[in-house]
Motif scaffolding. Structure first.
Motif, PDB file in Angstrom:
ATOM      1  N   GLN A   2       0.817  -1.197   0.000  1.00 57.22           N
ATOM      2  CA  GLN A   2       0.000   0.000   0.000  1.00 57.22           C
ATOM      3  C   GLN A   2       0.867   1.269   0.000  1.00 57.22           C
ATOM      4  O   GLN A   2       1.862   1.358   0.708  1.00 57.22           O
ATOM      5  CB  GLN A   2      -0.917   0.008   1.234  1.00 57.22           C
ATOM      6  N   GLU A   3       0.492   2.227  -0.850  1.00 57.02           N
ATOM      7  CA  GLU A   3       1.241   3.481  -0.930  1.00 57.02           C
ATOM      8  C   GLU A   3       1.097   4.267   0.381  1.00 57.02           C
ATOM      9  O   GLU A   3       0.051   4.229   1.028  1.00 57.02           O
ATOM     10  CB  GLU A   3       0.712   4.327  -2.092  1.00 57.02           C
ATOM     11  N   LYS A   4       2.152   4.960   0.740  1.00 57.04           N
ATOM     12  CA  LYS A   4       2.100   5.800   1.925  1.00 57.04           C
ATOM     13  C   LYS A   4       1.110   6.936   1.706  1.00 57.04           C
ATOM     14  O   LYS A   4       1.107   7.581   0.661  1.00 57.04           O
ATOM     15  CB  LYS A   4       3.495   6.364   2.225  1.00 57.04           C
ATOM     16  N   TYR A   5       0.275   7.166   2.702  1.00 55.48           N
ATOM     17  CA  TYR A   5      -0.747   8.203   2.586  1.00 55.48           C
ATOM     18  C   TYR A   5      -0.124   9.591   2.707  1.00 55.48           C
ATOM     19  O   TYR A   5       0.734   9.827   3.565  1.00 55.48           O
ATOM     20  CB  TYR A   5      -1.798   8.009   3.676  1.00 55.48           C
ATOM     21  N   ILE A   6      -0.537  10.479   1.836  1.00 53.32           N
ATOM     22  CA  ILE A   6      -0.096  11.873   1.901  1.00 53.32           C
ATOM     23  C   ILE A   6      -1.100  12.653   2.729  1.00 53.32           C
ATOM     24  O   ILE A   6      -2.286  12.735   2.384  1.00 53.32           O
ATOM     25  CB  ILE A   6       0.010  12.490   0.494  1.00 53.32           C
ATOM     26  N   LYS A   7      -0.630  13.192   3.834  1.00 54.39           N
ATOM     27  CA  LYS A   7      -1.541  13.892   4.744  1.00 54.39           C
ATOM     28  C   LYS A   7      -2.061  15.173   4.103  1.00 54.39           C
ATOM     29  O   LYS A   7      -1.360  15.857   3.361  1.00 54.39           O
ATOM     30  CB  LYS A   7      -0.843  14.177   6.065  1.00 54.39           C
ATOM     31  N   ARG A   8      -3.314  15.475   4.433  1.00 57.21           N
ATOM     32  CA  ARG A   8      -4.018  16.604   3.831  1.00 57.21           C
ATOM     33  C   ARG A   8      -4.604  17.517   4.912  1.00 57.21           C
ATOM     34  O   ARG A   8      -4.852  17.090   6.045  1.00 57.21           O
ATOM     35  CB  ARG A   8      -5.185  16.115   2.953  1.00 57.21           C
ATOM     36  N   LEU A  10      -7.518  18.348   4.681  1.00 53.71           N
ATOM     37  CA  LEU A  10      -8.811  17.678   4.789  1.00 53.71           C
ATOM     38  C   LEU A  10      -8.873  16.773   6.016  1.00 53.71           C
ATOM     39  O   LEU A  10      -9.943  16.607   6.628  1.00 53.71           O
ATOM     40  CB  LEU A  10      -9.048  16.864   3.515  1.00 53.71           C
ATOM     41  N   ASP A  11      -7.746  16.184   6.408  1.00 49.11           N
ATOM     42  CA  ASP A  11      -7.724  15.299   7.580  1.00 49.11           C
ATOM     43  C   ASP A  11      -8.204  16.023   8.830  1.00 49.11           C
ATOM     44  O   ASP A  11      -8.947  15.471   9.646  1.00 49.11           O
ATOM     45  CB  ASP A  11      -6.307  14.763   7.810  1.00 49.11           C
ATOM     46  N   LYS A  36     -10.455  11.757  -2.452  1.00 44.68           N
ATOM     47  CA  LYS A  36     -11.588  11.676  -1.523  1.00 44.68           C
ATOM     48  C   LYS A  36     -11.601  10.351  -0.757  1.00 44.68           C
ATOM     49  O   LYS A  36     -11.656  10.328   0.473  1.00 44.68           O
ATOM     50  CB  LYS A  36     -12.916  11.863  -2.278  1.00 44.68           C
ATOM     51  N   SER A  37     -11.547   9.256  -1.490  1.00 45.87           N
ATOM     52  CA  SER A  37     -11.672   7.939  -0.855  1.00 45.87           C
ATOM     53  C   SER A  37     -10.481   7.621   0.041  1.00 45.87           C
ATOM     54  O   SER A  37     -10.644   7.105   1.151  1.00 45.87           O
ATOM     55  CB  SER A  37     -11.821   6.850  -1.925  1.00 45.87           C
ATOM     56  N   SER A  38      -9.269   7.925  -0.427  1.00 45.02           N
ATOM     57  CA  SER A  38      -8.085   7.617   0.374  1.00 45.02           C
ATOM     58  C   SER A  38      -8.068   8.425   1.675  1.00 45.02           C
ATOM     59  O   SER A  38      -7.615   7.936   2.716  1.00 45.02           O
ATOM     60  CB  SER A  38      -6.809   7.864  -0.423  1.00 45.02           C
ATOM     61  N   SER A  39      -8.598   9.654   1.635  1.00 47.57           N
ATOM     62  CA  SER A  39      -8.672  10.470   2.856  1.00 47.57           C
ATOM     63  C   SER A  39      -9.625   9.850   3.867  1.00 47.57           C
ATOM     64  O   SER A  39      -9.356   9.846   5.074  1.00 47.57           O
ATOM     65  CB  SER A  39      -9.115  11.890   2.518  1.00 47.57           C
ATOM     66  N   ARG A  41     -10.403   6.653   4.081  1.00 48.41           N
ATOM     67  CA  ARG A  41      -9.789   5.416   4.601  1.00 48.41           C
ATOM     68  C   ARG A  41      -8.739   5.742   5.666  1.00 48.41           C
ATOM     69  O   ARG A  41      -8.623   5.039   6.679  1.00 48.41           O
ATOM     70  CB  ARG A  41      -9.163   4.620   3.456  1.00 48.41           C
ATOM     71  N   TYR A  42      -7.970   6.792   5.450  1.00 48.69           N
ATOM     72  CA  TYR A  42      -7.004   7.212   6.475  1.00 48.69           C
ATOM     73  C   TYR A  42      -7.733   7.673   7.734  1.00 48.69           C
ATOM     74  O   TYR A  42      -7.339   7.345   8.857  1.00 48.69           O
ATOM     75  CB  TYR A  42      -6.123   8.334   5.911  1.00 48.69           C
ATOM     76  N   PHE A  43      -8.804   8.397   7.558  1.00 49.63           N
ATOM     77  CA  PHE A  43      -9.629   8.892   8.663  1.00 49.63           C
ATOM     78  C   PHE A  43     -10.224   7.732   9.466  1.00 49.63           C
ATOM     79  O   PHE A  43     -10.449   7.852  10.672  1.00 49.63           O
ATOM     80  CB  PHE A  43     -10.724   9.786   8.085  1.00 49.63           C
ATOM     81  N   SER A  44     -10.461   6.597   8.821  1.00 47.48           N
ATOM     82  CA  SER A  44     -11.089   5.457   9.502  1.00 47.48           C
ATOM     83  C   SER A  44     -10.240   4.933  10.656  1.00 47.48           C
ATOM     84  O   SER A  44     -10.742   4.214  11.531  1.00 47.48           O
ATOM     85  CB  SER A  44     -11.366   4.322   8.504  1.00 47.48           C
ATOM     86  N   ASN A  45      -8.949   5.305  10.686  1.00 39.01           N
ATOM     87  CA  ASN A  45      -8.082   4.895  11.797  1.00 39.01           C
ATOM     88  C   ASN A  45      -8.527   5.493  13.126  1.00 39.01           C
ATOM     89  O   ASN A  45      -8.085   5.046  14.190  1.00 39.01           O
ATOM     90  CB  ASN A  45      -6.629   5.291  11.513  1.00 39.01           C
ATOM     91  N   GLN A  46      -9.402   6.501  13.065  1.00 33.80           N
ATOM     92  CA  GLN A  46      -9.931   7.130  14.271  1.00 33.80           C
ATOM     93  C   GLN A  46     -11.047   6.305  14.915  1.00 33.80           C
ATOM     94  O   GLN A  46     -11.542   6.669  15.978  1.00 33.80           O
ATOM     95  CB  GLN A  46     -10.482   8.523  13.934  1.00 33.80           C
ATOM     96  N   PHE A  47     -11.453   5.222  14.255  1.00 32.46           N
ATOM     97  CA  PHE A  47     -12.604   4.449  14.710  1.00 32.46           C
ATOM     98  C   PHE A  47     -12.215   3.001  14.999  1.00 32.46           C
ATOM     99  O   PHE A  47     -11.218   2.484  14.489  1.00 32.46           O
ATOM    100  CB  PHE A  47     -13.707   4.477  13.639  1.00 32.46           C
TER     101      PHE A  47
END
Length: 440
Positions: A2-8, A10-11, A36-39, A41-47
């Motif tokens: 998986q590619e490393k997520y680029i923080k936004r 938007l986070d 949109k979707s990758s952001s 999925r990254y946000f889902s780590n909060q849950f």
């Protein structure tokens, strides 16, 4: 892998939404492939739990939204199907590509009314077209968040230059940057104009530093964007949409002339195709305003518009601009081939403003034999109108700016160029790379 997520940025907006007791279902809107979707999925780590439904891929799920839009019944079925608990406060529920299932869009209002404690995010490509079929789908019950490609500041963060970014943010016309930092930022600016802000392109550059590979990815993105033209509207031929799209690129930097847009289509047909491109988020209008007061839109004239492409990387690729001139050139002319600098400024102004509203861009133009003048952008800052001109050097004429300042009785205007921060007379100078500071 998986590619490393680029923080936004938007986070941060998503986390604020998560912690808001009066939140509504969130609808992410924007062009295809802007992240949109990758952001989410990254946000889902909060849950504790995450359930993602892709309505384009998973057609079987559509039947859960056929007759009964009761949120409890829907989540019960989804929980069984995916074998994941859907618990308000613990689960993030993500409806992706929601435009493929209109009843799912309609269901969002009922989640707000019946289950407001559940964290529900929806997103989609070409979503605006689906929303025209549901004109009152969720007025007051759904919150929209508009997503764009990465900004220059986000690109600096992705490049590991957070300290350089902070140094830039501390600078001002009264306190210029040290020249070594200024030159380093100009180097990154040239690179960003070529790459643009599409997350996949930036991620590839960060990983490989291979410009050629990034250009191949841009080519792939262009093909996929144009392939979508057949989905825009059944009665508008994709060839016409493609022709108008190409004309936007050819007319970059000036007022969009319908007479130059097509040899075979009439004004109404051109306008319809152009509006579809705007709805899809690929083209962003800059509208003329008389600017005699606020809001700027009160005296806007939609018959006079300039058109921006939504990403400078896509623009330079479609324009066939010489990359070495842009990346290695030291003067404004090389940087601004294809009006890249002007496009960059407009896009940065959008990206740095609130993403919870569909923000508009404006310019001012006086067409007269004895007094032809134009100011590239106008923004509202508090109760002030601030004019912005994109200029080639400190020797460039500022006649249009001074004319505008005198006519509108304004205190100052902004000049943006390759110069360092400075100020003189009624002009405050901001480097191109720092233009987003105006929206702070």
């Amino acid at each position: 892998m998986q590619e490393k997520y680029i923080k936004r940025q938007l986070d941060n907006e998503l986390i604020r939404w998560k912690n808001d007791d009066s939140r509504k279902p969130l609808l992410l809107r924007g062009a295809r492939q802007v992240g949109k979707s990758s952001s989410v999925r990254y946000f889902s780590n909060q849950f504790e739990y995450f359930v993602e439904i892709n309505f384009e891929m998973e057609k079987k799920v559509h039947e859960f939204f056929v007759d009964d839009l009761s949120p409890q019944k829907i989540i019960d079925k989804l929980s069984i199907l995916y074998d994941i608990p859907i618990i308000p406060g613990k689960t993030l529920l993500f409806f992706d590509e929601i435009q493929a299932c209109l009843p799912a869009i309609s269901s969002l209002r009922f989640f707000y009314e019946k289950m407001p404690e559940l964290h529900l995010v929806a997103a989609g490509s070409l979503l605006e077209f689906a929303l025209t079929e549901l004109p009152s789908f969720g007025v007051g019950r759904i919150r929209s968040l508009f997503v764009y490609p990465l900004s220059f500041n986000e690109f600096l963060d992705a490049s590991g230059e957070n300290t350089l970014k902070k140094e830039m943010q501390k600078a001002s016309p009264k306190h210029p940057l040290d020249n070594i930092f200024h030159e380093k930022l100009l180097t990154y600016l040239r690179l960003f104009l070529v790459l643009g802000g599409m997350p996949e392109v930036v991620a590839e550059y960060i990983k490989t530093k291979d410009i050629k590979r990034t250009q191949q990815i841009l080519d792939d993105l262009v093909i996929s964007l144009k392939d979508d033209f057949v989905k825009y509207k059944a009665k508008v031929p994709s060839l016409r949409i493609n022709e108008i799209f190409d004309s936007v690129i050819q007319q970059s930097g000036g007022k969009f002339m319908y007479s130059k847009a097509s040899l075979t289509s009439n004004h109404l047909q051109i306008k319809e195709a152009l509006e579809l491109l705007i709805m899809a988020g690929l083209v962003i209008p800059v509208t003329h305003t008389s600017a005699n007061g606020l809001p700027l839109g009160a005296e806007a004239n939609p018959t006079k518009r300039k058109m921006l492409l939504f990403d400078t990387g896509i623009l330079q690729r479609l324009s066939g601009l010489p990359l070495s001139d842009i990346i290695l050139g030291n003067d404004f002319k090389s940087i601004n081939k294809g009006h890249l600098a002007e496009q960059f400024v407009g896009l940065e102004l959008l990206k740095s403003s609130s993403h919870f509203a569909r923000n508009e861009l404006y310019y001012w133009h006086r067409e007269a034999k004895s007094s032809n003048a134009e100011v590239d952008y106008l923004i509202q800052h508090g109760e002030q109108i601030i004019p912005i001109e994109v200029k080639s050097s400190n020797q460039g004429s500022m006649q249009s700016m001074y004319l505008f300042l005198n006519e509108k009785h304004l205190d100052f205007g902004i000049r943006t160029s390759l110069e360092n921060f400075s100020e003189y007379n009624q002009i405050k100078v901001y480097p191109l790379y720092a233009i987003s500071k105006l929206e702070e």
